[in-house]
Design a protein around this motif. Structure first.
Motif, PDB file in Angstrom:
ATOM      1  N   UNK A  66       8.531  -9.848   9.441  1.00  0.00           N
ATOM      2  CA  UNK A  66       8.875  -8.610   8.735  1.00  0.00           C
ATOM      3  C   UNK A  66       7.963  -8.397   7.532  1.00  0.00           C
ATOM      4  N   UNK A  67       7.655  -9.478   6.824  1.00  0.00           N
ATOM      5  CA  UNK A  67       6.751  -9.358   5.685  1.00  0.00           C
ATOM      6  C   UNK A  67       5.352  -8.947   6.130  1.00  0.00           C
ATOM      7  N   UNK A  68       4.891  -9.469   7.269  1.00  0.00           N
ATOM      8  CA  UNK A  68       3.579  -9.090   7.772  1.00  0.00           C
ATOM      9  C   UNK A  68       3.537  -7.625   8.186  1.00  0.00           C
ATOM     10  N   UNK A  69       4.669  -7.126   8.706  1.00  0.00           N
ATOM     11  CA  UNK A  69       4.734  -5.723   9.121  1.00  0.00           C
ATOM     12  C   UNK A  69       4.880  -4.780   7.933  1.00  0.00           C
ATOM     13  N   UNK A  70       5.612  -5.223   6.924  1.00  0.00           N
ATOM     14  CA  UNK A  70       5.840  -4.399   5.729  1.00  0.00           C
ATOM     15  C   UNK A  70       5.480  -5.241   4.509  1.00  0.00           C
ATOM     16  N   UNK A  71       4.234  -5.205   4.145  1.00  0.00           N
ATOM     17  CA  UNK A  71       3.780  -6.109   3.089  1.00  0.00           C
ATOM     18  C   UNK A  71       4.183  -5.600   1.715  1.00  0.00           C
ATOM     19  N   UNK A  72       5.247  -6.194   1.223  1.00  0.00           N
ATOM     20  CA  UNK A  72       5.745  -5.930  -0.127  1.00  0.00           C
ATOM     21  C   UNK A  72       6.327  -7.243  -0.628  1.00  0.00           C
ATOM     22  N   UNK A  73       6.254  -7.501  -1.921  1.00  0.00           N
ATOM     23  CA  UNK A  73       6.728  -8.792  -2.431  1.00  0.00           C
ATOM     24  C   UNK A  73       8.190  -9.079  -2.131  1.00  0.00           C
ATOM     25  N   UNK A  74       9.062  -8.105  -2.356  1.00  0.00           N
ATOM     26  CA  UNK A  74      10.507  -8.316  -2.220  1.00  0.00           C
ATOM     27  C   UNK A  74      11.091  -7.248  -1.299  1.00  0.00           C
ATOM     28  N   UNK A  75      11.770  -7.675  -0.244  1.00  0.00           N
ATOM     29  CA  UNK A  75      12.294  -6.738   0.747  1.00  0.00           C
ATOM     30  C   UNK A  75      13.737  -7.070   1.093  1.00  0.00           C
ATOM     31  N   UNK A  76      14.478  -6.027   1.477  1.00  0.00           N
ATOM     32  CA  UNK A  76      15.851  -6.218   1.955  1.00  0.00           C
ATOM     33  C   UNK A  76      15.974  -5.499   3.301  1.00  0.00           C
ATOM     34  N   UNK A  77      16.267  -6.273   4.350  1.00  0.00           N
ATOM     35  CA  UNK A  77      16.410  -5.707   5.690  1.00  0.00           C
ATOM     36  C   UNK A  77      17.886  -5.644   6.067  1.00  0.00           C
ATOM     37  N   UNK A 121       0.850  -1.186   0.000  1.00  0.00           N
ATOM     38  CA  UNK A 121       0.000   0.000   0.000  1.00  0.00           C
ATOM     39  C   UNK A 121       0.888   1.240   0.000  1.00  0.00           C
ATOM     40  N   UNK A 122       0.297   2.387  -0.265  1.00  0.00           N
ATOM     41  CA  UNK A 122       1.068   3.639  -0.230  1.00  0.00           C
ATOM     42  C   UNK A 122       1.581   3.893   1.181  1.00  0.00           C
ATOM     43  N   UNK A 123       0.794   3.530   2.181  1.00  0.00           N
ATOM     44  CA  UNK A 123       1.239   3.688   3.569  1.00  0.00           C
ATOM     45  C   UNK A 123       2.497   2.876   3.833  1.00  0.00           C
ATOM     46  N   UNK A 124       2.524   1.638   3.354  1.00  0.00           N
ATOM     47  CA  UNK A 124       3.712   0.804   3.529  1.00  0.00           C
ATOM     48  C   UNK A 124       4.908   1.408   2.802  1.00  0.00           C
ATOM     49  N   UNK A 125       4.673   1.946   1.614  1.00  0.00           N
ATOM     50  CA  UNK A 125       5.767   2.595   0.882  1.00  0.00           C
ATOM     51  C   UNK A 125       6.385   3.716   1.729  1.00  0.00           C
ATOM     52  N   UNK A 126       5.531   4.501   2.378  1.00  0.00           N
ATOM     53  CA  UNK A 126       6.024   5.597   3.206  1.00  0.00           C
ATOM     54  C   UNK A 126       6.799   5.060   4.407  1.00  0.00           C
ATOM     55  N   UNK A 127       6.290   3.981   5.002  1.00  0.00           N
ATOM     56  CA  UNK A 127       6.980   3.386   6.148  1.00  0.00           C
ATOM     57  C   UNK A 127       8.375   2.899   5.758  1.00  0.00           C
ATOM     58  N   UNK A 128       8.477   2.315   4.571  1.00  0.00           N
ATOM     59  CA  UNK A 128       9.758   1.783   4.112  1.00  0.00           C
ATOM     60  C   UNK A 128      10.786   2.890   3.866  1.00  0.00           C
ATOM     61  N   UNK A 129      10.300   4.088   3.585  1.00  0.00           N
ATOM     62  CA  UNK A 129      11.193   5.209   3.292  1.00  0.00           C
ATOM     63  C   UNK A 129      11.845   5.780   4.546  1.00  0.00           C
ATOM     64  N   UNK A 130      11.225   5.562   5.696  1.00  0.00           N
ATOM     65  CA  UNK A 130      11.659   6.247   6.915  1.00  0.00           C
ATOM     66  C   UNK A 130      12.200   5.256   7.934  1.00  0.00           C
ATOM     67  N   UNK A 131      13.516   5.194   8.107  1.00  0.00           N
ATOM     68  CA  UNK A 131      14.112   4.211   9.030  1.00  0.00           C
ATOM     69  C   UNK A 131      13.578   4.300  10.451  1.00  0.00           C
ATOM     70  N   UNK A 132      13.309   5.518  10.941  1.00  0.00           N
ATOM     71  CA  UNK A 132      12.825   5.656  12.319  1.00  0.00           C
ATOM     72  C   UNK A 132      11.449   5.021  12.482  1.00  0.00           C
ATOM     73  N   UNK A 139      18.448  -1.384  10.819  1.00  0.00           N
ATOM     74  CA  UNK A 139      18.913  -0.085  10.320  1.00  0.00           C
ATOM     75  C   UNK A 139      17.994   0.449   9.234  1.00  0.00           C
ATOM     76  N   UNK A 140      17.563  -0.445   8.345  1.00  0.00           N
ATOM     77  CA  UNK A 140      16.658  -0.023   7.275  1.00  0.00           C
ATOM     78  C   UNK A 140      15.984  -1.256   6.682  1.00  0.00           C
ATOM     79  N   UNK A 141      14.856  -1.019   6.059  1.00  0.00           N
ATOM     80  CA  UNK A 141      14.206  -2.075   5.289  1.00  0.00           C
ATOM     81  C   UNK A 141      13.666  -1.429   4.028  1.00  0.00           C
ATOM     82  N   UNK A 142      13.961  -2.016   2.897  1.00  0.00           N
ATOM     83  CA  UNK A 142      13.635  -1.373   1.629  1.00  0.00           C
ATOM     84  C   UNK A 142      13.199  -2.417   0.604  1.00  0.00           C
ATOM     85  N   UNK A 143      12.434  -1.977  -0.391  1.00  0.00           N
ATOM     86  CA  UNK A 143      12.031  -2.913  -1.447  1.00  0.00           C
ATOM     87  C   UNK A 143      13.221  -3.306  -2.307  1.00  0.00           C
ATOM     88  N   UNK A 144      13.202  -4.522  -2.817  1.00  0.00           N
ATOM     89  CA  UNK A 144      14.221  -4.979  -3.764  1.00  0.00           C
ATOM     90  C   UNK A 144      13.630  -4.927  -5.166  1.00  0.00           C
TER      91      UNK A 144
END
Length: 490
Positions: free
Chosen positions: A129-140, A72-83, A151-156
């Protein structure tokens, strides 16, 4: 519900998966064929989710169209902000420490493909982590500073998956779609997703296992994909259109948290949070029923300043109830002045207010099930053996814990019992309720209103059988349809 994977270029995902459609972002964004789809789940696998990129707009427009985008767009925003990401993962800190405890390095990168990793030992962490940040591909990315910290979690980007991981990614993708019932011939006919919240370890759940299966069967016959979820699936609520709670509810409990989140997210939910708040508090019910002139046994709201008046007001024995009591727990009988004082001391130490009622013994209580402001079923619940309540949790034998039950056709239910039950339930709302009534000298008295009434196979369903389950599912489906229509009109 259609399953659509959206990529920047079709070459980015060239592995066919049954019942999963792949389109490029430009087509999804501009082709009116996709604008007009009623029910779709969008798996956004674009290379970038950067603000105002094609990937960003795929999820944004999916939400506007009433589709279900992941992420979702909300998840995208969450992924952008490490804090924010770190704050969200506080609740799984113990799992992070346990999963990474054997690492010798000070940094660690975890690749998550559809909720999984090539190393099985990280399975639980990947799932959380996937349940918290629902995106197909993630790098933590984790670093060690006294303890492991995200430190960060971002889409791959799908094009950045290492070649030696590709076959695993495809395998995980197939498993992911199958796990969520996104594959198989029947799924193309599914219209809505229903989550049924259960607690497999609950001693006395509102529905037994056979009843839960009957609900699942009824839902799937009416076009639902249905999944049993537990308190660990809180972050997954957004995947569903409706939530049906089948574990005992309470305000200071995860059941209320689930109901409140579902309601806030615009989902259909039974029990809704307002009903939980109203029904689980006996003080509220006493005030509500008294004001509406609905008959109840002689009742008083007890506090420290009027506790000395209880015996004179109610007589002895009398019944004392905690505000949030349920299933006969938190409900006690005071037989004499000494036990009255002791029980008042104990209960008022936990709550500023409690309920006192005159003792009105009967052989059975009526239970009238109500749904959508109409009667659904009628039962007689008999008192447990040698006990004054339906449940006797201190029974020496298991068979002595609960009294017998009898399902009664509506034409055999006294009019005043049915009428009083409906009047009481309709003060709460239009959900699913169980109204408990004592019938004394030809009059009906409300004992309580349950937002989460028992529906057990072999008991409440003896007359309606599978139609009882179908009726509740039909109500949920009608509520979803009405909600969708309202959103369309807006």
């Amino acid at each position: 519900m259609r399953k659509i994977v959206v990529v920047d270029y079709l070459k980015d995902w060239d592995t066919p998966i049954e019942d999963v459609e792949v389109v490029d972002a430009q087509t999804y964004l501009t082709d009116t064929t996709y604008t007009d789809i009623k029910h779709a789940r969008i798996f956004n696998m674009c290379r970038s989710y950067r603000y105002q990129s094609a990937g960003y707009y795929v999820s944004l427009l999916a939400e506007a169209r009433g589709h279900k985008p992941i992420p979702s767009v909300t998840t995208m925003q969450d992924l952008k902000t490490p804090t924010i990401a770190r704050a969200i993962t506080v609740e799984i800190n113990d799992l992070i420490q346990k999963s990474l405890s054997k690492l010798k390095s000070k940094t660690f990168t975890l690749s998550i493909y559809f909720g999984q990793n090539v190393a099985q030992k990280y399975e639980k962490l990947c799932k959380q982590l996937h349940d918290l940040f629902q995106a197909p591909l993630l790098r933590a990315q984790f670093v060690y500073k006294d303890e492991w910290v995200l430190q960060s979690i971002s889409p791959i980007p799908v094009t950045d998956v290492p070649e030696n991981h590709s076959r695993y990614m495809v395998k995980f993708a197939r498993s992911y779609f199958a796990r969520h019932r996104f594959a198989g011939a029947r799924i193309s006919r599914k219209v809505y997703d229903l989550a049924i919240l259960v607690d497999p370890n609950e001693k006395a759940p509102p529905s037994n296992e056979r009843a839960i299966q009957n609900f699942v069967d009824a839902a799937e016959q009416q076009g639902f994909y249905t999944e049993l979820i537990t308190k660990d699936d809180y972050r997954r609520l957004a995947e569903f259109d409706a939530l049906f709670i089948r574990e005992t509810t309470s305000v200071n409990h995860h059941t209320y948290k689930f109901a409140r989140k579902a309601y806030a997210d615009g989902m259909v939910v039974i029990d809704d949070p307002v009903s939980i708040l109203r029904c689980t508090n006996k003080v509220y019910l006493a005030e509500l029923l008294t004001k509406a002139k609905v008959p109840v046994p002689k009742t008083m709201i007890i506090h420290k300043d009027n506790r000395d008046q209880v015996e004179a007001e109610l007589g002895l024995p009398c019944v004392l109830k905690k505000p949030d009591s349920s299933f006969s727990q938190g409900v006690v009988k005071a037989n004499d002045p000494k036990s009255l004082k002791k029980k008042l001391d104990e209960m008022l130490a936990d709550s500023e207010l409690i309920i006192g009622q005159e003792f009105t013994p009967t052989d059975f209580d009526w239970r009238i099930g109500v749904l959508d402001k109409q009667p659904l079923y009628a039962c007689k619940y008999y008192m447990a053996k040698d006990h004054w309540q339906i449940y006797n949790w201190n029974g020496k034998k298991k068979q002595d814990e609960e009294g017998d039950d009898e399902v009664v056709p509506f034409e055999e239910v006294p009019f005043h019992v049915l009428h009083t039950a409906l009047k009481a339930a309709n003060l709460i709302g239009d959900g699913l309720y169980g109204v408990d009534i004592k019938e004394i000298d030809g009059k009906a008295y409300i004992i309580e209103i349950n937002d989460n009434p028992s529906i057990d196979a072999g008991c409440e369903d003896k007359i309606l059988k599978k139609e009882l389950y179908a009726s509740i599912i039909k109500s949920i489906k009608r509520r979803i349809d009405n909600h969708k229509n309202i959103r369309t009109d807006e």
